[in-house]
Design an enzyme around this catalytic site. Structure first.
Site, mmCIF file in Angstrom:
data_model
loop_
_atom_site.group_PDB
_atom_site.id
_atom_site.type_symbol
_atom_site.label_atom_id
_atom_site.label_comp_id
_atom_site.label_asym_id
_atom_site.label_seq_id
_atom_site.Cartn_x
_atom_site.Cartn_y
_atom_site.Cartn_z
ATOM 1 N N LYS A 86 0.844 -1.191 0.000
ATOM 2 C CA LYS A 86 0.000 0.000 0.000
ATOM 3 C C LYS A 86 0.881 1.244 0.000
ATOM 4 C CE LYS A 86 -3.843 2.074 2.547
ATOM 5 N NZ LYS A 86 -4.625 1.985 3.797
ATOM 6 N N ASP A 187 -14.922 4.357 7.726
ATOM 7 C CA ASP A 187 -14.924 4.355 6.254
ATOM 8 C C ASP A 187 -15.120 2.947 5.707
ATOM 9 O OD1 ASP A 187 -14.944 5.758 3.892
ATOM 10 O OD2 ASP A 187 -12.759 5.789 3.653
#
Length: 339
Positions: A86, A187
């Protein structure tokens, strides 16, 4: 001679910059770890920027698994082991160090759970820390249920949809109840859920997660997340409780049932749902499996309870996970539909 000297000078500058970033990011990470979990978390291995460049073939666009406003998740091979890497956008225009550090801290604590990508380590030599996870798959839930440009991805069987929902619920319940303090994800949405080959759901992004302070029932902060997945009380006040995540998860349940964009049907579920309305919203491919509308009611009812206007009327994630397990066990095994 001069070019060789310039090369060595630039190399020394590059090494000095890497060391500066390593010390800066390492200090931030240590401080965050101590504040979050008294330094007691899974070991976090340090990787070099060169190792990750090689692992991802210089961050090859063909290796992209998922992409968001602030990061890209790549597949790669590191020391003969498949990994996911990531990388936060260094040129985003935003200061992302806090998000990346938060992601590592919460992600390392979540690594013990089967429904979170296991965090293997990070690179602290880059402007924002780059995170390395185990590789569990190259597809996210959004590739199966989001209607992109009017064309869907591969179909999911009804059994697999429930299994995915159950996995997400288990992961979020762990986040709420098993860490040193309750943590709100803030989220939850399909692009942040990786699926392995057996359709086990894996949460992997905790950059916006926030812990509820000791002795309090909520935390007040700047409103973040994706608007169509956010509960009204959070949007209006900035007060986040576990029920904010329950609402977001309810929207994901509705997407699993309808295979449509989140905002299209949420209002119907918020106001109540009759059997006649259910047939208007459900993904037709579920019915093509031979699943009866009546059999979908428990799942639809649970989704409705999660998106209730009043936060206190929503169930806890532990209750949701238990309900989904019962629903999953009651569904017969059927062949996956063909796209």
């Amino acid at each position: 001679m001069i070019s060789c000297f310039n090369f060595r000078t630039q190399k020394r500058k590059d090494e000095a910059e890497k060391e500066r970033l390593f010390l800066k990011n390492g200090g931030l990470l240590l401080e965050a770890l101590v504040a979050s979990c008294d330094g007691k978390c899974n070991p976090i291995r340090s990787f070099s920027s060169e190792e990750l460049m090689k692992a991802t073939n210089n961050y090859d666009p063909q290796r992209v698994i998922a992409e968001d406003s602030f990061f890209i998740l790549y597949s790669g091979v590191l020391q003969d082991r498949p990994v996911s890497v990531k990388r936060y956008y260094e040129e985003s225009g935003f200061e992302l160090s806090g998000l990346a550090i938060n992601d590592i801290v919460i992600g390392s604590q979540m690594s013990a759970h089967n429904n979170a990508l296991k965090l293997l380590g990070c690179c602290l030599e880059t402007k924002y820390p780059t995170i390395v996870y185990e590789f569990m798959g190259d597809k996210t839930l959004s590739q199966f249920i989001d209607d992109t440009n009017g064309t869907h991805g591969p179909l999911l069987s009804w059994k697999h949809r429930i299994k995915i929902a159950m996995g997400i619920a288990n992961g979020v319940a762990y986040l709420h109840n098993a860490l040193s303090r309750p943590v709100i994800h803030r989220d939850i949405k399909p692009p942040f859920i990786v699926l392995d080959q057996e359709f086990n759901a894996k949460l992997f992004d905790f950059s916006l997660s926030i812990a509820i302070p000791d002795g309090q029932s909520y935390v007040n902060d700047v409103v973040v997340g994706t608007s169509s997945f956010l509960a009204k009380e959070y949007l209006c006040s900035g007060n986040a409780t576990e029920k904010v995540d329950v609402y977001s998860f309810g929207v994901v349940l509705i997407q699993l049932l309808t295979r449509r964009k989140a905002y299209e049907f949420v209002h119907i579920y918020e106001q109540g749902l009759e059997i006649g309305e259910l047939i208007e919203t459900v993904d037709a491919s579920i019915l093509d499996e031979g699943i009866e509308l009546q059999d979908l009611l428990p799942f639809a009812t649970l989704a409705r309870s999660c998106v209730c206007d009043e936060a206190e009327d929503r169930p806890t994630m532990i209750h949701v996970a238990k309900e989904l397990k019962q629903i999953y066990q009651s569904v017969p095994v059927v062949s996956s539909p063909t796209s």
